[in-house]
Design a protein around this motif. Structure first.
Motif, PDB file in Angstrom:
ATOM      1  N   GLU A   1     -11.836   3.590  10.636  1.00  0.00           N
ATOM      2  CA  GLU A   1     -12.476   4.490  11.603  1.00  0.00           C
ATOM      3  C   GLU A   1     -13.980   4.573  11.347  1.00  0.00           C
ATOM      4  OE1 GLU A   1     -10.511   8.281  11.378  1.00  0.00           O
ATOM      5  OE2 GLU A   1      -8.585   7.435  12.008  1.00  0.00           O
ATOM      6  N   CYS A   2     -14.341   4.669  10.094  1.00  0.00           N
ATOM      7  CA  CYS A   2     -15.758   4.758   9.720  1.00  0.00           C
ATOM      8  C   CYS A   2     -16.493   3.475  10.129  1.00  0.00           C
ATOM      9  CB  CYS A   2     -15.872   4.985   8.215  1.00  0.00           C
ATOM     10  SG  CYS A   2     -17.532   5.303   7.640  1.00  0.00           S
TER      11      CYS A   2
ATOM     12  N   ALA B   1      -3.685   5.747   4.333  1.00  0.00           N
ATOM     13  CA  ALA B   1      -4.534   6.774   4.965  1.00  0.00           C
ATOM     14  C   ALA B   1      -6.004   6.517   4.639  1.00  0.00           C
ATOM     15  CB  ALA B   1      -4.114   8.171   4.502  1.00  0.00           C
ATOM     16  N   ASP B   2      -6.296   6.137   3.395  1.00  0.00           N
ATOM     17  CA  ASP B   2      -7.675   5.817   3.004  1.00  0.00           C
ATOM     18  C   ASP B   2      -8.195   4.616   3.804  1.00  0.00           C
ATOM     19  OD1 ASP B   2      -7.634   7.871   1.150  1.00  0.00           O
ATOM     20  OD2 ASP B   2      -7.282   6.547  -0.575  1.00  0.00           O
ATOM     21  N   ILE B   3      -7.355   3.617   3.980  1.00  0.00           N
ATOM     22  CA  ILE B   3      -7.731   2.423   4.743  1.00  0.00           C
ATOM     23  C   ILE B   3      -7.979   2.787   6.202  1.00  0.00           C
ATOM     24  CG2 ILE B   3      -6.829   0.223   5.649  1.00  0.00           C
ATOM     25  CD1 ILE B   3      -5.467  -0.101   2.834  1.00  0.00           C
TER      26      ILE B   3
ATOM     27  N   TYR C   1       0.825  -1.204   0.000  1.00  0.00           N
ATOM     28  CA  TYR C   1       0.000   0.000   0.000  1.00  0.00           C
ATOM     29  C   TYR C   1       0.862   1.259   0.000  1.00  0.00           C
ATOM     30  CZ  TYR C   1      -4.018  -2.920   1.375  1.00  0.00           C
ATOM     31  OH  TYR C   1      -5.014  -3.854   1.428  1.00  0.00           O
ATOM     32  N   SER C   2       0.439   2.254  -0.774  1.00  0.00           N
ATOM     33  CA  SER C   2       1.092   3.569  -0.747  1.00  0.00           C
ATOM     34  C   SER C   2       0.651   4.292   0.521  1.00  0.00           C
ATOM     35  CB  SER C   2       0.682   4.389  -1.973  1.00  0.00           C
ATOM     36  OG  SER C   2      -0.688   4.756  -1.886  1.00  0.00           O
TER      37      SER C   2
ATOM     38  N   PHE D   1     -11.674  -7.208   3.587  1.00  0.00           N
ATOM     39  CA  PHE D   1     -11.440  -6.460   2.349  1.00  0.00           C
ATOM     40  C   PHE D   1     -11.581  -4.964   2.622  1.00  0.00           C
ATOM     41  CE2 PHE D   1     -13.016 -10.045  -0.672  1.00  0.00           C
ATOM     42  CZ  PHE D   1     -11.735 -10.542  -0.816  1.00  0.00           C
ATOM     43  N   ALA D   2     -12.689  -4.593   3.247  1.00  0.00           N
ATOM     44  CA  ALA D   2     -12.988  -3.173   3.491  1.00  0.00           C
ATOM     45  C   ALA D   2     -11.954  -2.527   4.395  1.00  0.00           C
ATOM     46  CB  ALA D   2     -14.378  -3.027   4.108  1.00  0.00           C
ATOM     47  N   GLU D   3     -11.403  -3.291   5.347  1.00  0.00           N
ATOM     48  CA  GLU D   3     -10.445  -2.738   6.298  1.00  0.00           C
ATOM     49  C   GLU D   3      -8.997  -2.886   5.829  1.00  0.00           C
ATOM     50  OE1 GLU D   3     -11.368  -4.534  10.073  1.00  0.00           O
ATOM     51  OE2 GLU D   3     -13.080  -3.205  10.378  1.00  0.00           O
ATOM     52  N   GLY D   4      -8.793  -3.301   4.579  1.00  0.00           N
ATOM     53  CA  GLY D   4      -7.442  -3.395   4.029  1.00  0.00           C
ATOM     54  C   GLY D   4      -6.612  -4.520   4.606  1.00  0.00           C
TER      55      GLY D   4
END
Length: 127
Positions: A29-30, A22-24, A16-17, A59-62
């Motif tokens: 958090e969401c 940061a997006d993950i 991951y970049s 998947f959603a949480e990376g």
């Protein structure tokens, strides 16, 4: 068709970049906020589709990336799919790995342009 799952945290962190991380983090958090508010229920082992729910949460949480490699002739990769958080590094590596048809290697062809871009982004060529 072959499926591979990447769930080792060190490997995922290396793929991951910083922007993707940061997006993950924002997605995690969401999800935590939704759980705390009772808007998102945790899957229970007794649930019929527990494994599927856990997989989609990961998947959603990376925490998980699935890579599906397709082959028409069972010798060469003809396509691929990725499931999970966006990971540009892995996407470009897979695009390079898949390659392109030599007939598409014509200047100005968008397929060649996309392949060359993938080679640059994967670090095999310099602009």
């Amino acid at each position: 068709m072959k499926s591979y799952f990447i769930q080792n945290e060190e490997i995922l962190n290396s793929l991951y970049s910083e922007k993707e991380k940061a997006d993950i983090d924002r997605m995690r958090e969401c999800i935590q906020e939704m759980r705390a508010a009772g808007e998102l229920l945790l899957p229970q082992p007794s649930d019929e589709d527990y494994d599927l729910q856990v997989r989609y949460t990961n998947f959603a949480e990376g925490r998980l990336i699935a890579v599906i490699l397709e082959s028409i002739d069972r010798q060469y990769v003809s396509g691929f799919q990725m499931q999970g958080a966006m990971c540009e590094k892995l996407y470009h590596e897979l695009k390079v790995f898949k390659g392109i048809d030599p007939a598409d290697c014509v200047e100005g062809n968008p397929i060649l342009d996309e392949y060359l871009e993938a080679l640059v982004k994967a670090g095999y060529l310099q602009e």
